[in-house]
Write a protein that holds these residues in place. Structure first.
Motif, mmCIF file in Angstrom:
data_model
loop_
_atom_site.group_PDB
_atom_site.id
_atom_site.type_symbol
_atom_site.label_atom_id
_atom_site.label_comp_id
_atom_site.label_asym_id
_atom_site.label_seq_id
_atom_site.Cartn_x
_atom_site.Cartn_y
_atom_site.Cartn_z
ATOM 1 N N ALA A 1 -6.625 -11.732 -6.908
ATOM 2 C CA ALA A 1 -5.526 -10.860 -6.503
ATOM 3 C C ALA A 1 -5.686 -10.478 -5.040
ATOM 4 O O ALA A 1 -6.782 -10.527 -4.480
ATOM 5 C CB ALA A 1 -5.505 -9.607 -7.378
ATOM 6 N N TYR A 2 -4.564 -10.084 -4.422
ATOM 7 C CA TYR A 2 -4.604 -9.593 -3.045
ATOM 8 C C TYR A 2 -3.619 -8.450 -2.895
ATOM 9 O O TYR A 2 -2.685 -8.290 -3.691
ATOM 10 C CB TYR A 2 -4.291 -10.727 -2.053
ATOM 11 C CG TYR A 2 -2.858 -11.212 -2.079
ATOM 12 C CD1 TYR A 2 -1.915 -10.711 -1.180
ATOM 13 C CD2 TYR A 2 -2.445 -12.193 -2.985
ATOM 14 C CE1 TYR A 2 -0.602 -11.157 -1.204
ATOM 15 C CE2 TYR A 2 -1.147 -12.639 -3.011
ATOM 16 C CZ TYR A 2 -0.214 -12.124 -2.115
ATOM 17 O OH TYR A 2 1.081 -12.559 -2.136
ATOM 18 N N GLU A 3 -3.842 -7.649 -1.888
ATOM 19 C CA GLU A 3 -2.958 -6.530 -1.577
ATOM 20 C C GLU A 3 -2.732 -6.475 -0.069
ATOM 21 O O GLU A 3 -3.642 -6.778 0.713
ATOM 22 C CB GLU A 3 -3.566 -5.199 -2.041
ATOM 23 C CG GLU A 3 -3.737 -5.044 -3.548
ATOM 24 C CD GLU A 3 -2.425 -4.827 -4.280
ATOM 25 O OE1 GLU A 3 -1.390 -4.633 -3.601
ATOM 26 O OE2 GLU A 3 -2.428 -4.856 -5.522
ATOM 27 N N ILE A 4 -1.544 -6.083 0.345
ATOM 28 C CA ILE A 4 -1.242 -5.808 1.748
ATOM 29 C C ILE A 4 -1.126 -4.294 1.881
ATOM 30 O O ILE A 4 -0.295 -3.664 1.223
ATOM 31 C CB ILE A 4 0.053 -6.498 2.209
ATOM 32 C CG1 ILE A 4 0.010 -7.998 1.898
ATOM 33 C CG2 ILE A 4 0.285 -6.258 3.699
ATOM 34 C CD1 ILE A 4 -1.147 -8.728 2.554
ATOM 35 N N ASN A 5 -1.976 -3.722 2.718
ATOM 36 C CA ASN A 5 -2.032 -2.269 2.926
ATOM 37 C C ASN A 5 -2.404 -1.528 1.650
ATOM 38 O O ASN A 5 -2.009 -0.375 1.444
ATOM 39 C CB ASN A 5 -0.705 -1.743 3.492
ATOM 40 C CG ASN A 5 -0.364 -2.371 4.829
ATOM 41 O OD1 ASN A 5 -1.258 -2.667 5.624
ATOM 42 N ND2 ASN A 5 0.922 -2.604 5.078
ATOM 43 N N GLY A 6 -3.156 -2.196 0.809
ATOM 44 C CA GLY A 6 -3.714 -1.575 -0.383
ATOM 45 C C GLY A 6 -5.071 -2.195 -0.634
ATOM 46 O O GLY A 6 -5.527 -3.052 0.125
ATOM 47 N N GLN A 7 -5.755 -1.785 -1.722
ATOM 48 C CA GLN A 7 -7.081 -2.309 -2.019
ATOM 49 C C GLN A 7 -7.118 -2.889 -3.419
ATOM 50 O O GLN A 7 -6.569 -2.317 -4.364
ATOM 51 C CB GLN A 7 -8.138 -1.211 -1.886
ATOM 52 C CG GLN A 7 -8.313 -0.707 -0.460
ATOM 53 C CD GLN A 7 -9.482 0.238 -0.322
ATOM 54 O OE1 GLN A 7 -9.878 0.903 -1.270
ATOM 55 N NE2 GLN A 7 -10.047 0.300 0.877
ATOM 56 N N VAL A 8 -7.761 -4.055 -3.536
ATOM 57 C CA VAL A 8 -7.950 -4.665 -4.847
ATOM 58 C C VAL A 8 -9.018 -3.904 -5.621
ATOM 59 O O VAL A 8 -8.975 -3.817 -6.854
ATOM 60 C CB VAL A 8 -8.342 -6.150 -4.688
ATOM 61 C CG1 VAL A 8 -8.638 -6.791 -6.040
ATOM 62 C CG2 VAL A 8 -7.230 -6.917 -3.986
ATOM 63 N N PHE A 9 -9.984 -3.322 -4.914
ATOM 64 C CA PHE A 9 -11.053 -2.540 -5.547
ATOM 65 C C PHE A 9 -11.465 -1.450 -4.571
ATOM 66 O O PHE A 9 -11.184 -1.517 -3.364
ATOM 67 C CB PHE A 9 -12.246 -3.429 -5.913
ATOM 68 C CG PHE A 9 -12.824 -4.166 -4.738
ATOM 69 C CD1 PHE A 9 -13.853 -3.610 -3.972
ATOM 70 C CD2 PHE A 9 -12.343 -5.413 -4.372
ATOM 71 C CE1 PHE A 9 -14.379 -4.283 -2.886
ATOM 72 C CE2 PHE A 9 -12.867 -6.094 -3.280
ATOM 73 C CZ PHE A 9 -13.887 -5.535 -2.532
ATOM 74 N N THR A 10 -12.158 -0.454 -5.106
ATOM 75 C CA THR A 10 -12.635 0.649 -4.274
ATOM 76 C C THR A 10 -14.116 0.854 -4.551
ATOM 77 O O THR A 10 -14.507 1.160 -5.690
ATOM 78 C CB THR A 10 -11.870 1.947 -4.576
ATOM 79 O OG1 THR A 10 -10.472 1.711 -4.391
ATOM 80 C CG2 THR A 10 -12.330 3.067 -3.648
ATOM 81 N N THR A 11 -14.948 0.657 -3.546
ATOM 82 C CA THR A 11 -16.388 0.821 -3.736
ATOM 83 C C THR A 11 -16.725 2.298 -3.919
ATOM 84 O O THR A 11 -16.035 3.191 -3.416
ATOM 85 C CB THR A 11 -17.162 0.255 -2.540
ATOM 86 O OG1 THR A 11 -16.725 0.901 -1.349
ATOM 87 C CG2 THR A 11 -16.947 -1.239 -2.403
#
Length: 745
Positions: free
Chosen positions: A585-595
């Motif tokens: 998956a990919y996102e533009i101006n978003g995050q696929v995951f959050t560390t």
């Protein structure tokens, strides 16, 4: 004159043979040499024979006993004495070189003295008379006269051409002409054929120095007329004109470093920074900085670097400009805002330029390609064992998954080419229910003959490792790999179980320990076990040998000499982790995951099972495929999107031979200023652990996608998304697993 003199000396001999007998008369004799007609003659000394013609003698009033012809130079020195007009017209005046000579008719009485080659007519003594003379002018080649210049240029990167040169060709002669450009040592730099070509030469490109422009006229046969030769080495008939000097002075404005810079014209001030000037070779009386547009029109003249870095380039609108450093002398004209640097007049030099691009805010199309670049491998892992002396043992630890087998080979040293190994297909490490096999597995081990060296009595043979003079010294057998029990060589060998003991332990998870005990110290032949190799492979593979077939070179070296170098190199090249990558998956101006946070359900499904269905933007179909699937080595995903300055990309794809790892990155800037990101961006990616499933050894874990019974089957980890730092050595560097590129269109 030597050729002319030689001919005329011969002709002079005939002078004595031509005389006129007259009756004796006591009256005074009045001599008359007659009148010559013809000429004057003008020749060019060019290697082509030049003879006079059409000369006549009016001898109606000639009086004199003796007659002949005299050729003199312009001082009266006698050069030749041709007896007849025919002889005169046979003289080659070209061979005499440049100069002037005269043809005379002479009559004289017997007793005349001084009429000899090399004498002067002023010294003639006796009765004689000379006719009028005919002048013969022998002109050398003439290359004309050049006018124009001299020229002085500054070597500053701007083409410098000469102009206004003219050639006065009034006296020009010769068959061939060209122009010659030399350096100050007369080395030929160029041979422009015409003045137009001369004026097309860019002297700036030659760097600092002095050169000369000449006009050359020459005849056929001239040698040495080549670039790189020296005019002093010319051989043949030629003439050079005067020269015009071209001086190329070299001011140096230093070297700028920094940039290039790209800004987006968005109303926010944009200043350059970090520019430096290397002034090690800087010269010139005056310096400043110059900012020009892409047509070299001067936009500003900041006096210092501080002033340059204070300029707001955003205010200039979209376009391109350049920052230069300028050094110049006091006579420079045209250094004003609004002027063009091409119109500078005077002595100056510009440094290199630093480009400042001011882009208008706009959208850009991007294409991302994700390639699986794992190198195909035949086996999972490999290694070597060391020398094991009687009474000693050695253990190796490795990881293996369900479906993996173990093969190894170690030399029975007191032999020519015997080795211990399981059968060609290896030892299964798990049973049919997926449980690890353990315990004493000596019954799986056999003593094999490599078939490469003729057997000698074990423990005695002179070509056996403990006694041989060097490796590979026995007689070649040219056989095949066979069980020693099937070889009828007349010798007795100890039982395998009396010589070696092999134990397999399961350490937990996917880790095993294999221990090889050398127990030959208690049997009839005590023998070391030489260094060997081991390999973890799949069922149906025969990585070390095939019974009944010739041994490989690597196995021969192990079985004869305990040399593992070839076998280990071949197995190492063929062993290692290979993994698909799952749909992502990919996102533009978003995050696929959050560390640092608990994984979302969408990211857990992506990281554990390669399921990106929880995301809006996915890539799941390999290039050229008809539907969703993982990508294997040599395959790729790709997707496209549109972005603007300030946008960022996030992306993740599962490393399938793991429990919950992805290769991913968040917040990749799509623009650097106004320049769209393009190229290989693999270096921006790392391995992340979703923290949702306990990790197993990559490529071996039972709960990893290729081996698990279903999705989400591993043990819960109850952790947080984090950058993975505990990566086993069998996992290649990211760039050796995946290549991610982005192209801006």
């Amino acid at each position: 004159m030597s050729n002319l003199k030689s001919l005329l000396m011969l002709l002079g001999v005939g002078m004595l043979l031509i005389s006129c007998d007259a009756e004796s008369d006591d009256a005074p004799l009045v001599l008359n040499a007659g009148t010559l007609s013809g000429g004057p003659f003008t020749f060019t000394v060019d290697g082509t024979p030049d003879m006079v013609s059409g000369i006549t003698l009016d001898d109606s009033d000639v009086v004199g006993i003796n007659r002949g012809y005299v050729i003199t130079d312009d001082t009266g020195k006698i050069l030749g004495l041709p007896p007849t007009l025919a002889d005169v017209e046979g003289v080659n005046f070209d061979g005499a070189g440049a100069g002037v000579c005269f043809i005379w008719h002479i009559v004289y009485e017997t007793g005349l003295s001084g009429l000899e080659m090399g004498e002067n007519t002023d010294g003639l003594s006796g009765e004689y008379e000379l006719s009028n003379s005919i002048m013969v002018t022998r002109n050398g080649l003439n290359a004309g006269i050049l006018a124009g210049g001299p020229f002085t240029f500054t070597v500053d990167g701007t083409p410098d051409m000469v102009s206004g040169i003219t050639l006065d060709d009034t006296d020009l002669n010769g068959t061939n002409q060209t122009y010659v450009i030399t350096d100050d040592q007369n080395k030929i730099l160029g041979l422009p054929p015409t003045l137009t070509d001369v004026e097309g030469v860019n002297f700036d490109g030659a760097g600092a120095g002095v050169c000369f422009i000449w006009h050359l006229t020459y005849e056929e046969g001239l040698s040495g007329l080549e670039a790189g030769e020296n005019v002093a080495g010319f051989s043949g008939n030629y003439a050079l004109s005067n020269s015009i000097m071209v001086t190329r002075n070299g001011l140096n404005a230093g070297m700028l470093s920094g940039g290039p810079f790209t800004f987006t014209v968005d109303g926010t001030p944009d200043m350059v920074s970090g520019i430096t000037l290397d002034d090690a070779e800087l010269n010139g009386t005056n310096q400043t900085y110059v900012i020009t547009d892409d047509q070299n029109k001067i936009l500003g003249l900041p006096p210092s670097l501080e002033a340059v870095e204070g300029v707001d380039f955003d205010a200039a609108g979209a376009g391109t400009c350049f920052i230069w450093h300028l050094t110049y002398e006091d006579n420079l004209e045209g250094l004003e805002a609004g002027k063009n640097v091409a119109d500078f007049s005077g002595n100056y030099a510009l440094s290199n330029s630093i480009k400042v691009t001011r882009n208008a805010l706009q959208s850009t199309s991007f294409k991302v390609t994700i390639e699986n670049v794992f190198q195909p491998r035949s086996y999972f892992a490999n290694g070597t064992t060391g020398l094991i002396q009687p009474g000693n043992s050695e253990s190796i630890t490795f990881n293996a998954g369900v479906g993996h087998y173990l093969s190894f080979a170690t030399m029975f040293v007191q032999s020519n080419d015997l080795f211990f190994a399981p059968d060609e297909g290896g030892i299964a490490l798990y049973d049919s229910n997926g449980y690890a096999k353990t315990g004493n597995i000596t019954h799986k081990i056999e003593l094999w003959d490599a078939g490469t060296e003729v057997n000698e009595e074990p423990g005695v043979g002179p070509n056996q490792a403990p006694r041989q003079s060097g490796p590979n010294t026995g007689d070649a057998e040219n056989g095949t790999v066979e069980l020693i029990q099937n070889i009828n060589d007349g010798y007795s060998y100890p039982a395998v179980s009396e010589t070696i003991k092999v134990k397999l332990e399961h350490d937990g998870g996917t880790q095993f320990t294999l221990t090889i005990h050398n127990i030959s110290n208690t049997c009839s032949i005590a023998t070391p076990f030489a260094p060997g190799t081991w390999v973890i492979h799949s069922g149906g593979q025969t990585p070390l040998f095939v019974e009944g077939e010739p041994a490989s070179e690597g196995l021969e070296d192990i079985a004869e000499d305990g040399d593992v170098s070839i076998s280990d190199a071949e197995l190492s090249a063929a062993s290692g982790l290979v993994s698909p990558f799952a749909p992502g998956a990919y996102e533009i101006n978003g995050q696929v995951f959050t560390t640092g946070e608990v994984s979302s359900a969408a990211f857990e499904a992506l990281a554990e099972d390669g399921n990106p269905s929880g995301y809006d933007n996915v890539f799941n179909t390999p290039v050229g495929a008809g539907g969703p699937a993982p990508i294997f080595p040599g395959e790729a995903y790709s997707f496209e999107f549109t972005g603007q300055a300030g946008d960022v990309l996030s992306l993740a794809t599962m490393l399938v031979q793991s429990n919950d790892w992805v290769v991913g990155a968040n917040n990749i800037a799509l623009f650097d200023g106004d320049t769209a990101l393009s190229g290989d961006i693999t270096y921006k990616f790392s391995i992340y652990d979703s923290g949702t499933e306990v990790d197993e050894y990559p490529g071996a874990g039972a709960n990893q996608a290729p081996r698990q019974s279903g999705p989400n089957t591993g043990k819960d980890e109850n952790g947080y998304v984090a950058l993975e730092t505990d990566i086993p050595a069998n996992v290649p560097a990211i760039a050796d697993m995946i290549k991610i590129t982005i192209t801006a269109n």
